[in-house]
Design an enzyme around this catalytic site. Structure first.
Site, short mmCIF file in Angstrom:
data_model
loop_
_atom_site.label_atom_id
_atom_site.label_comp_id
_atom_site.label_asym_id
_atom_site.label_seq_id
_atom_site.Cartn_x
_atom_site.Cartn_y
_atom_site.Cartn_z
CB ALA A 75 13.02 -6.29 5.89
N GLY A 119 7.90 -4.04 5.91
CA GLY A 119 7.86 -4.82 7.04
C GLY A 119 7.39 -4.20 8.16
CD GLU A 122 5.12 -7.25 4.67
OE1 GLU A 122 4.46 -8.25 3.97
OE2 GLU A 122 6.18 -7.19 4.74
CD GLU A 142 7.63 -4.23 1.04
OE1 GLU A 142 7.52 -4.58 2.11
OE2 GLU A 142 6.79 -3.30 0.56
#
Length: 267
Positions: A75, A119, A122, A142
């Site tokens: 992200a 992300g 992910e 994270e």
């Protein structure tokens, strides 16, 4: 060119679209200067292209890869820094990515050179097949900025590798190499460095030789079984809660300032 047209062109450049070859559509995440971080504009364009590919009868499968020898750093830190808990909940941050990929009924393959972090990892876990190299690095860092994975990472990784390996990867930020991920069954195909995309194309060609309707039905059934062991909504509620913590603010600030964070352990 109007301002709106310029914005649309810039958005499209965030995901490069190769001409469909033998039923395979290649989408390339294209923010190399930001290590292909998943900005909202990039996510919007990626989901738009997946919708186009889903409706295109000539496309049997999609391969997602990254530019610049890097899959994705996750992200976008700048966007994260501007969100608190209320803001993250209000915009349902990353929910559109999870839902959009879930709706893509055709086979989805990721070809990973370099790193897939946060992300980016992910997104890879949302795919049906991961193709990587021995030097590929997977990680969910994270916690280093006071957050948790928020796009299904805690759920999918635990389902795939089990509680204790997931604890090491997420809580201790222990990365996985491509070789380790392959040995653990996470990677479908391990190729030599520089050959991940070709490996993904070869895999897609095998899929293209099968019945398209049977492939989609089989994928739906497998994903249904996988999702029965997941609770992404619970994960996301904790993710949004973390956006309101002092540790998140300190973690993001420390990352931006390239220093070690000073945690105070409070919410």
């Amino acid at each position: 060119m109007t301002q709106e047209e310029e914005k649309e062109t810039a958005s499209k450049n965030l995901v490069l679209v190769d001409a469909t070859t033998s039923g395979v559509q290649v989408l390339t995440l294209n923010r190399p200067a930001k290590r292909n971080a998943l900005s909202q504009d990039l996510i919007d364009e990626l989901l738009r292209q997946l919708t186009v590919a889903l409706r295109d009868q000539s496309v049997s499968s999609v391969v997602i890869t990254g530019s610049g020898g890097f899959f994705s750093a996750g992200a976008d830190i700048k966007e994260i820094s501007q969100l608190d808990a209320e803001g993250a909940r209000r915009v349902r941050y990353l929910e559109d990515l999870c839902d959009g990929v879930r709706k893509f009924r055709k086979p989805l393959i990721v070809a990973i050179e370099g790193k897939a972090l946060g992300g980016g990892f992910e997104l890879a876990l949302m795919a049906d097949f991961i193709v990587a190299t021995p030097s590929t690095e997977f990680g969910l860092p994270e916690v280093n900025i006071g957050l948790i994975p928020g796009a299904g990472g805690t759920q999918r990784l635990t389902n795939t590798l089990g509680k204790y390996r997931a604890m090491r990867i997420i809580l201790l930020n222990e990365p996985l190499s491509g070789t380790e991920a392959s040995d653990l069954g996470l990677v479908a195909l391990l190729t030599q460095p520089g050959e991940a995309l070709q490996g993904a194309l070869d895999l897609a060609a095998k899929l293209a030789s099968k019945s398209p309707s049977a492939i989609m039905l089989a994928k739906e059934a497998i994903c249904r079984a996988d999702e029965l062991g997941q609770d992404e909504h619970f994960e996301r509620s904790l993710y949004y809660a973390a956006f309101g913590s002092k540790d998140k603010r300190e973690g993001v600030a420390a990352f931006s300032e390239k220093r070690s964070p000073v945690w105070n352990g409070s919410g």
